[in-house]
Scaffold this active site. Structure first.
Site, mmCIF file in Angstrom:
data_model
loop_
_atom_site.group_PDB
_atom_site.id
_atom_site.type_symbol
_atom_site.label_atom_id
_atom_site.label_comp_id
_atom_site.label_asym_id
_atom_site.label_seq_id
_atom_site.Cartn_x
_atom_site.Cartn_y
_atom_site.Cartn_z
ATOM 1 N N LYS A 265 0.663 -1.207 0.268
ATOM 2 C CA LYS A 265 0.137 0.059 0.286
ATOM 3 C C LYS A 265 1.078 0.820 0.131
ATOM 4 O O LYS A 265 1.310 1.098 0.720
ATOM 5 C CB LYS A 265 -0.846 -0.238 1.394
ATOM 6 N N ARG A 339 -10.083 -11.557 2.271
ATOM 7 C CA ARG A 339 -10.727 -12.562 1.897
ATOM 8 C C ARG A 339 -9.818 -13.892 2.140
ATOM 9 O O ARG A 339 -10.760 -14.921 1.796
ATOM 10 C CB ARG A 339 -11.208 -12.446 0.332
#
Ligand code: BES
Ligand code: MN
Ligand code: ZN
Length: 486
Positions: A265, A339
């Protein structure tokens, strides 16, 4: 914090501050009228001068009022009387609490009830506690100082007690989120959960790395590999219902820090990624309250705890993982890690015999794009179950909005080399493709996914809540458990 009922008149209670309410168009609550009379019409004068109109959230301080024992009175605007709901009651107590917590005040008395039902009082008690909780855990000089004692007028003791239980669970979830990632990591989170379990009478099982390997949690373990901090999976059990009744399951994403992994990020997006375990914090908070309230239900809470970092062993783009369910997953973005963690935790939830499942996760930036910062996204494979959750959220005043799960979105996670891949084709509809991925692991059980990437964490404070962790959806989960009929 000590919270007790009082029968003292608002004018004579020995407190640092008394909080009273005013509805729209200057309609005073009974305690506000008592204060008004004692002060020779101070509040009425303010209303006549339009200094005070009773708009929701409006705060008016009256200092050292004559004829009143307390040092000050705070009049909080309540808006339209008929429109007051739990959200309004929460904020009506939280906003003056936050205002008053800016200085040391040991005793604050709330005279807000006028024929409020138990739900409103509970919400308000919860709000009073939330308003004075700050995010500045490591500042020597705190911006917000919780009161030692709260008195509540015209309230039943049991309602105050349950309000306090809700408030403590919201506070726990917020504190866990506000703790930085050097303090809260998978092991320390699990330790905290063990503490909570012990104190509230929950059963707890903690899976360490060895156990996770033995359980073939290949998807969760792949995310954890890039960090020195070993992963954990925590299972909390509360058996308040009939023996043998299949439990309700709450599943939480507990990424204690999300650097993005090799799909790193940028700095600005990473700054608040200690919040990426908010789903797990919500589950632990709700489980604590459910146990303390002794609800007649069976509930299990499962949280997957990892840190998404980079080292020489970190999982890579193109890697193919085998999830616990046996499905193979091609990794095309290591920042779509939540996920991967949930894939295995959901599989455990199903194996544990969950009747229905709710998962909570700060899963996608796309959900923020779709719904903004204050609204959670709901995605489901079972409309009736989603409707039940929606109405619980609406009752609690927690904003949630359903997104579609059209089969077409599922096509986007097809992989050329594995059963599925961990990202969609491009950014559009990213909250939904993420949910489609999760759906692969619930084996058709009724399931709702709540993407709390927006509401879990506030960048800027609100008049009724400090910035940082919000405890969003703790109360909704408790409400679901209260309404649970198996
Ligand atoms: N934890 C983030 C999602 C997030 C974003 C939470 C902002 C809170 C605030 C999640 O793990 C993530 O990075 N998601 C990616 C998915 C993408 C790579 C498919 C995202 O949203 O960009
Ligand atoms: Mn990520
Ligand atoms: Zn994440």
């Amino acid at each position: 914090m000590k919270i007790s009922a009082t029968n003292d008149p608002a004018t004579s209670i020995q407190a640092d501050a008394v909080v009273v309410g005013c509805y729209a168009e200057g309609q005073l609550q009974p305690a506000a009228m008592t204060i008004d009379q004692a002060t020779g019409g101070a509040i009425t004068r303010l209303i006549e001068a339009k200094e005070l109109v009773g708009k929701a959230g409006e705060l008016t301080k009256i200092l050292v009022p004559s004829g009143v024992a307390a040092m000050q009175v705070v009049v909080v605007g309540l808006g339209e009387r008929e429109e007051l709901d739990r959200r309004g009651a929460f904020q009506a107590a939280a906003a003056p609490a936050k205002l008053l917590a800016s200085k040391p005040r040991s005793h604050v008395a709330f005279y807000l009830n006028d024929k409020w039902n138990a739900d409103l009082v509970e919400a308000a008690v919860c709000g009073a506690m939330a308003g004075c909780q700050g995010q500045d855990l490591y500042r020597a000089e705190k911006k917000l100082l919780p009161f030692e004692q709260i008195s509540w007028a015209a309230a039943e003791v049991q309602v105050l007690a349950s309000g306090q239980i809700l408030g403590e669970s919201v506070a726990l979830a917020r504190r866990l989120v506000n703790e930085p990632a050097n303090m809260i990591y998978p092991e320390s989170f699990a330790d905290t959960a063990a503490d909570v379990a012990k104190k509230s009478g929950l059963e707890i099982e903690i899976w360490d790395e060895e156990r996770l390997k033995a359980e073939r949690c290949g998807s969760l373990l792949a995310v954890a590999r890039g960090s020195k901090r070993p992963p954990r999976l925590v299972i909390l059990r509360y058996n308040g219902g009939n023996k043998g009744d299949a439990p309700l399951a709450f599943v939480g994403k507990g990424v204690t820090f999300d650097s993005g992994g090799l799909s790193l990020k940028p700095n600005d997006s990473m700054k608040t990624m200690k919040c990426d375990m908010a789903g797990a914090a919500t589950v632990v908070g709700a489980m604590e309250a459910i146990a303390k309230l002794q609800l007649p239900v069976n509930v299990i809470g499962l949280v997957g705890l990892v840190e998404n970092m980079i080292n020489g062993d970190a999982f890579k783009l193109g890697d193919v993982l085998t999830a616990r369910s046996g499905k193979t997953i091609e990794v095309l973005n290591t920042d779509a890690e939540g996920r991967l963690v949930l894939a295995d935790v959901l599989d455990v939830a199903v194996e544990q015999g969950a009747a229905k499942i709710i998962d909570l996760a700060t899963l996608t930036g796309a959900c923020l794009v779709a719904l903004g910062t204050d609204t959670a996204g709901l995605m489901t494979n079972d409309q009736a179950w989603c409707d039940e959750l929606s109405s619980a959220a609406r009752l609690c005043g927690e904003a949630a909005w359903q997104l579609p799960m059209f089969p077409k979105f599922g096509e986007q996670i097809a992989s050329k080399v594995a059963d599925i891949k961990n990202v969609g084709d491009g950014r559009w509809g990213g909250a939904i493709t993420a949910a489609k991925f999760l759906e692969e692991f619930v084996q058709g059980k009724p399931w709702v996914h709540i993407d709390i990437a927006g509401p879990a964490f506030l960048d800027n404070s609100k008049p009724w809540l400090d910035a940082g962790g919000t405890g969003a959806f703790v109360r909704t989960l408790i409400e679901v458990a209260r309404g649970w009929r198996g």
